[in-house]
Write an enzyme that holds these catalytic residues in place. Structure first.
Site, PDB file in Angstrom:
ATOM      1  N   ALA A   1       0.842  -1.193   0.000  1.00 18.53           N
ATOM      2  CA  ALA A   1       0.000   0.000   0.000  1.00 18.53           C
ATOM      3  C   ALA A   1       0.878   1.244   0.000  1.00 18.53           C
ATOM      4  O   ALA A   1       1.867   1.318   0.727  1.00 18.53           O
ATOM      5  CB  ALA A   1      -0.922   0.010   1.221  1.00 18.53           C
ATOM      6  N   CYS A   2       0.494   2.199  -0.847  1.00 20.80           N
ATOM      7  CA  CYS A   2       1.182   3.489  -0.859  1.00 20.80           C
ATOM      8  C   CYS A   2       0.123   4.568  -1.038  1.00 20.80           C
ATOM      9  O   CYS A   2      -1.067   4.271  -1.083  1.00 20.80           O
ATOM     10  CB  CYS A   2       2.244   3.559  -1.950  1.00 20.80           C
ATOM     11  N   SER A   3       0.542   5.804  -1.159  1.00 21.34           N
ATOM     12  CA  SER A   3      -0.447   6.887  -1.171  1.00 21.34           C
ATOM     13  C   SER A   3      -1.470   6.742  -2.295  1.00 21.34           C
ATOM     14  O   SER A   3      -2.657   6.886  -2.063  1.00 21.34           O
ATOM     15  CB  SER A   3       0.223   8.252  -1.196  1.00 21.34           C
TER      16      SER A   3
ATOM     17  N   THR B   1      -3.663   3.540  -0.063  1.00 21.30           N
ATOM     18  CA  THR B   1      -3.984   3.364   1.356  1.00 21.30           C
ATOM     19  C   THR B   1      -5.473   3.567   1.614  1.00 21.30           C
ATOM     20  O   THR B   1      -6.030   2.970   2.529  1.00 21.30           O
ATOM     21  CB  THR B   1      -3.167   4.313   2.248  1.00 21.30           C
TER      22      THR B   1
END
Length: 105
Positions: free
Chosen positions: A9-11, A41
């Site tokens: 998960a990332c921005s 996210t």
């Protein structure tokens, strides 16, 4: 460890897509049948429920969300960790894949 699911998960789910590709290449070359994918996210809640991954890795840029997300992964019994800045910056799919494997019970 056949059939494991590794979620990153990332921005926005975009910056980790290259890392996911490199992780998939490593898994394939090592004969491992893993499902590896990236999400934003904002999709963590839905994806934890829908995919029930074996591990969730956070991009270093969203490390500040670790405590909030950990409450959810703890309830689901899913290990959670932040990808090292060095491995992420170098897009070292092999190191990140092997790090994920150490977290899977």
């Amino acid at each position: 460890m056949a059939g494991k699911t590794i979620m990153l998960a990332c921005s926005a789910g975009m910056s980790t897509s290259m890392l996911v590709s490199k992780m998939k290449q490593t898994a394939e070359s090592e004969g491992k049948d893993y499902k590896i994918f990236a999400i934003a996210t904002s999709s963590v809640d839905h994806s934890l429920e829908a995919e029930h991954p074996d591990v969730l890795l956070l991009g270093p840029q969203v490390a500040y969300m670790q405590n909030e997300i950990k409450k959810k992964t703890d309830r689901a019994g899913i290990p959670l960790a932040v990808i090292s800045m060095k491995d992420y910056g170098m897009m070292d799919g092999k190191s990140v894949l092997h790090f994920a494997e150490t977290l899977i019970k």
